[in-house]
Design a protein around this motif. Structure first.
Motif, PDB file in Angstrom:
ATOM      1  N   TYR A 111       0.945  -1.434  -0.006  1.00 59.55           N
ATOM      2  CA  TYR A 111       0.137   0.052   0.096  1.00 59.55           C
ATOM      3  C   TYR A 111       0.911   1.166  -0.124  1.00 59.55           C
ATOM      4  O   TYR A 111       1.123   1.917   0.736  1.00 59.55           O
ATOM      5  CB  TYR A 111      -0.759   0.216   0.764  1.00 59.55           C
ATOM      6  N   PRO A 112       1.509   1.449  -0.823  1.00 60.31           N
ATOM      7  CA  PRO A 112       2.707   3.093  -1.164  1.00 60.31           C
ATOM      8  C   PRO A 112       1.263   4.150  -1.754  1.00 60.31           C
ATOM      9  O   PRO A 112       2.674   4.757  -0.985  1.00 60.31           O
ATOM     10  CB  PRO A 112       3.607   2.426  -2.053  1.00 60.31           C
ATOM     11  N   VAL A 113       0.929   3.789  -2.194  1.00 55.94           N
ATOM     12  CA  VAL A 113      -0.389   5.134  -2.595  1.00 55.94           C
ATOM     13  C   VAL A 113      -0.702   5.968  -1.770  1.00 55.94           C
ATOM     14  O   VAL A 113      -1.767   5.523  -0.913  1.00 55.94           O
ATOM     15  CB  VAL A 113      -0.786   5.204  -3.849  1.00 55.94           C
ATOM     16  N   ARG A 114      -0.226   7.369  -0.989  1.00 55.59           N
ATOM     17  CA  ARG A 114      -0.489   7.787  -0.027  1.00 55.59           C
ATOM     18  C   ARG A 114      -1.757   8.736  -0.323  1.00 55.59           C
ATOM     19  O   ARG A 114      -1.622   9.188  -1.351  1.00 55.59           O
ATOM     20  CB  ARG A 114       0.630   9.422   0.619  1.00 55.59           C
ATOM     21  N   GLU A 115      -3.261   8.314   0.168  1.00 58.09           N
ATOM     22  CA  GLU A 115      -4.276   8.772  -0.287  1.00 58.09           C
ATOM     23  C   GLU A 115      -4.632  10.317   0.784  1.00 58.09           C
ATOM     24  O   GLU A 115      -4.773  10.854  -0.355  1.00 58.09           O
ATOM     25  CB  GLU A 115      -5.665   8.289  -0.191  1.00 58.09           C
ATOM     26  N   GLY A 116      -4.190  10.648   1.758  1.00 54.80           N
ATOM     27  CA  GLY A 116      -4.462  11.992   2.645  1.00 54.80           C
ATOM     28  C   GLY A 116      -4.909  11.207   3.776  1.00 54.80           C
ATOM     29  O   GLY A 116      -4.620  10.610   4.208  1.00 54.80           O
ATOM     30  N   VAL A 169      -0.385  13.760  -4.919  1.00 48.61           N
ATOM     31  CA  VAL A 169      -0.256  12.685  -6.125  1.00 48.61           C
ATOM     32  C   VAL A 169      -1.373  11.452  -6.353  1.00 48.61           C
ATOM     33  O   VAL A 169      -2.564  11.443  -7.228  1.00 48.61           O
ATOM     34  CB  VAL A 169       1.085  12.676  -6.682  1.00 48.61           C
ATOM     35  N   GLY A 170      -1.515  11.065  -4.513  1.00 45.84           N
ATOM     36  CA  GLY A 170      -2.168  10.029  -4.718  1.00 45.84           C
ATOM     37  C   GLY A 170      -3.708  10.581  -4.464  1.00 45.84           C
ATOM     38  O   GLY A 170      -4.384   9.183  -4.866  1.00 45.84           O
ATOM     39  N   TYR A 171      -4.606  11.710  -4.803  1.00 45.35           N
ATOM     40  CA  TYR A 171      -5.841  11.854  -4.776  1.00 45.35           C
ATOM     41  C   TYR A 171      -6.207  10.776  -6.209  1.00 45.35           C
ATOM     42  O   TYR A 171      -7.564  10.351  -6.067  1.00 45.35           O
ATOM     43  CB  TYR A 171      -6.317  13.019  -4.746  1.00 45.35           C
ATOM     44  N   VAL A 172      -5.539  10.672  -7.351  1.00 46.75           N
ATOM     45  CA  VAL A 172      -5.711  10.489  -8.242  1.00 46.75           C
ATOM     46  C   VAL A 172      -5.947   8.488  -8.385  1.00 46.75           C
ATOM     47  O   VAL A 172      -7.080   8.510  -9.061  1.00 46.75           O
ATOM     48  CB  VAL A 172      -5.014  10.524  -9.864  1.00 46.75           C
ATOM     49  N   ARG A 173      -5.341   8.086  -7.609  1.00 43.08           N
ATOM     50  CA  ARG A 173      -5.422   6.800  -8.049  1.00 43.08           C
ATOM     51  C   ARG A 173      -6.994   6.551  -6.477  1.00 43.08           C
ATOM     52  O   ARG A 173      -7.797   6.090  -6.702  1.00 43.08           O
ATOM     53  CB  ARG A 173      -4.175   6.241  -6.705  1.00 43.08           C
ATOM     54  N   ALA A 174      -7.273   7.198  -5.850  1.00 41.16           N
ATOM     55  CA  ALA A 174      -7.897   7.391  -5.045  1.00 41.16           C
ATOM     56  C   ALA A 174      -9.683   7.358  -5.203  1.00 41.16           C
ATOM     57  O   ALA A 174     -10.239   6.923  -4.945  1.00 41.16           O
ATOM     58  CB  ALA A 174      -8.029   8.325  -3.863  1.00 41.16           C
ATOM     59  N   ARG A 175      -9.696   7.874  -6.691  1.00 36.87           N
ATOM     60  CA  ARG A 175     -10.294   8.166  -7.843  1.00 36.87           C
ATOM     61  C   ARG A 175     -10.716   7.060  -8.449  1.00 36.87           C
ATOM     62  O   ARG A 175     -11.863   7.038  -8.880  1.00 36.87           O
ATOM     63  CB  ARG A 175     -10.975   9.668  -8.293  1.00 36.87           C
ATOM     64  N   GLN A 176      -9.400   6.260  -8.566  1.00 38.45           N
ATOM     65  CA  GLN A 176      -9.890   5.406  -9.123  1.00 38.45           C
ATOM     66  C   GLN A 176     -10.393   3.864  -8.959  1.00 38.45           C
ATOM     67  O   GLN A 176     -10.932   3.704  -9.239  1.00 38.45           O
ATOM     68  CB  GLN A 176      -8.206   5.264  -9.690  1.00 38.45           C
ATOM     69  N   VAL A 177     -10.407   4.140  -7.631  1.00 41.91           N
ATOM     70  CA  VAL A 177     -10.933   3.334  -6.936  1.00 41.91           C
ATOM     71  C   VAL A 177     -11.855   3.038  -6.185  1.00 41.91           C
ATOM     72  O   VAL A 177     -12.375   2.928  -4.520  1.00 41.91           O
ATOM     73  CB  VAL A 177      -9.647   2.460  -5.500  1.00 41.91           C
ATOM     74  N   GLN A 178     -12.631   4.319  -6.332  1.00 44.39           N
ATOM     75  CA  GLN A 178     -13.895   4.917  -5.770  1.00 44.39           C
ATOM     76  C   GLN A 178     -13.904   5.431  -4.111  1.00 44.39           C
ATOM     77  O   GLN A 178     -14.183   5.263  -3.026  1.00 44.39           O
ATOM     78  CB  GLN A 178     -15.519   3.676  -5.956  1.00 44.39           C
ATOM     79  N   ARG A 179     -13.033   6.609  -3.834  1.00 43.50           N
ATOM     80  CA  ARG A 179     -12.877   6.740  -2.666  1.00 43.50           C
ATOM     81  C   ARG A 179     -12.279   8.070  -2.872  1.00 43.50           C
ATOM     82  O   ARG A 179     -11.622   8.776  -3.279  1.00 43.50           O
ATOM     83  CB  ARG A 179     -11.096   6.141  -1.984  1.00 43.50           C
ATOM     84  N   ASP A 180     -13.401   9.055  -2.542  1.00 45.41           N
ATOM     85  CA  ASP A 180     -13.538  10.533  -2.984  1.00 45.41           C
ATOM     86  C   ASP A 180     -13.442  11.224  -1.435  1.00 45.41           C
ATOM     87  O   ASP A 180     -13.621  12.614  -2.017  1.00 45.41           O
ATOM     88  CB  ASP A 180     -14.424  10.354  -3.514  1.00 45.41           C
ATOM     89  N   CYS A 181     -13.757  10.607   0.009  1.00 43.39           N
ATOM     90  CA  CYS A 181     -13.727  11.958   0.658  1.00 43.39           C
ATOM     91  C   CYS A 181     -12.729  12.358   0.975  1.00 43.39           C
ATOM     92  O   CYS A 181     -12.241  13.394   1.937  1.00 43.39           O
ATOM     93  CB  CYS A 181     -14.089  10.419   2.029  1.00 43.39           C
TER      94      CYS A 181
END
Length: 312
Positions: free
Chosen positions: A206-211, A231-243
């Motif tokens: 789990y290397p991608v820091r979302e927030g 940077v990580g927010y892009v990956r967050a939206r890919q996996v349906q994590r928008d908060c």
């Protein structure tokens, strides 16, 4: 014990009845005693597949990987207010009548209250502790509920109130906020902060820091805050994590783009500007600005940083 061996043992129990013990331990510090102070037994019939799922969930939680899926609606006023829970122990026999009636309600508010309670228990109690009760729907059918702990931020809450422990209240609130999901879907995430250790394997997976997330749902005026990694927010939206970054919607008729927060959670912007002191090993933010409108200098270190798997 390896997971494969655990699966085999559980499969061998398929024809039997499993006795699950709900154990509560009363201590004043985070050290975990080996002796149980009090136990409440609950006999539950489970299919082997369901037990395997629970076992996998526990093994995952112990390593910091946690499911999420609490919808923003679960944080809206629905009769279950976390600040009303703090004067009492976190077990059904000690809840105040209002809270108990709310989680037993057969209506929509009851469903939302049970959803929130499940996450409160998961963040607060240990894997060997459970919160069990039953509610009856409008047709008179009884529904047993069993919520198991994960992180143990306040495992003593099973026997003692946490009304005077604002540090723990902030930690539990940050844990709950980190697990809110706009879509209500379950996505495995890694939660890290000064209380949650992580292994090398977890950090590699789990290397991608979302927030990051913080707040206090137990305060007289509850609040939650969040920020997104630039940077990580892009990956967050890919996996349906928008908060952490906000939910983006486009009107199909006008093409207008709107940005929405997750319920009462306030998204303050980029963590890279709001937070400081990144941990050199685990990558979590050590502190973030609590409320920029009130003060750009006041920070909280009760912050949970979330991490995701990389893009395939």
């Amino acid at each position: 014990m390896r997971l494969l061996d655990l699966k085999r043992q559980i499969a061998a129990m398929k024809r039997g009845t499993i006795m699950v013990l709900c154990c509560s331990r009363s201590v004043a510090v985070f050290a975990l005693p080996l002796l149980t102070a009090a136990c409440i037994g609950a006999e539950i019939d489970e299919q082997a597949e369901e037990l395997v799922g629970e076992a996998e969930s526990e093994l995952v939680a112990n390593n910091g990987y946690l499911w999420n899926g609490l919808t923003p609606n679960g944080l809206t006023p629905n009769g279950l207010t976390p600040n009303g829970l703090t004067p009492n122990a976190l077990n059904p026999t000690a809840l105040n009548p209002t809270a108990l009636a709310t989680i037993k309600s057969p209506g929509t508010n009851g469903a939302l209250a049970r959803e929130l309670m499940r996450y409160i228990v998961s963040c607060s109690l240990r894997p060997d502790q459970t919160f069990a009760f039953s509610w009856t729907d409008s047709s008179g059918v009884a529904h047993p509920e069993l919520y198991r702990g994960d992180l143990g931020y306040a495992h003593w809450w099973a026997t003692s109130p946490i009304s005077n422990d604002t540090y723990v209240q902030h930690q539990i609130s940050a844990c709950i906020a980190a697990r809110v999901n706009w879509y209500g879907v379950s996505v495995n995430i890694s939660l890290r902060n000064n209380e949650l250790t992580s292994t090398w394997a977890e950090r590699a997976a789990y290397p991608v820091r979302e927030g990051a997330f913080w707040g206090n749902l137990f305060a007289a005026t509850p609040y939650l805050g969040a920020c997104y990694d630039s940077v990580g927010y892009v990956r967050a939206r890919q996996v349906q994590r928008d908060c952490a970054a906000g939910h983006v919607e486009t009107d199909p008729t006008t093409g207008e783009v709107t940005w929405q927060q997750c319920g009462s959670m306030v998204i303050w912007g980029s963590c890279n500007q709001l937070c400081n002191g990144v941990d050199t090993n685990a990558g979590f933010f050590r502190g973030c600005i609590t409320n920029y409108f009130v003060s750009p200098y006041v920070r909280t270190d009760q912050v949970v940083t979330t991490f995701l798997t990389p893009a395939p």
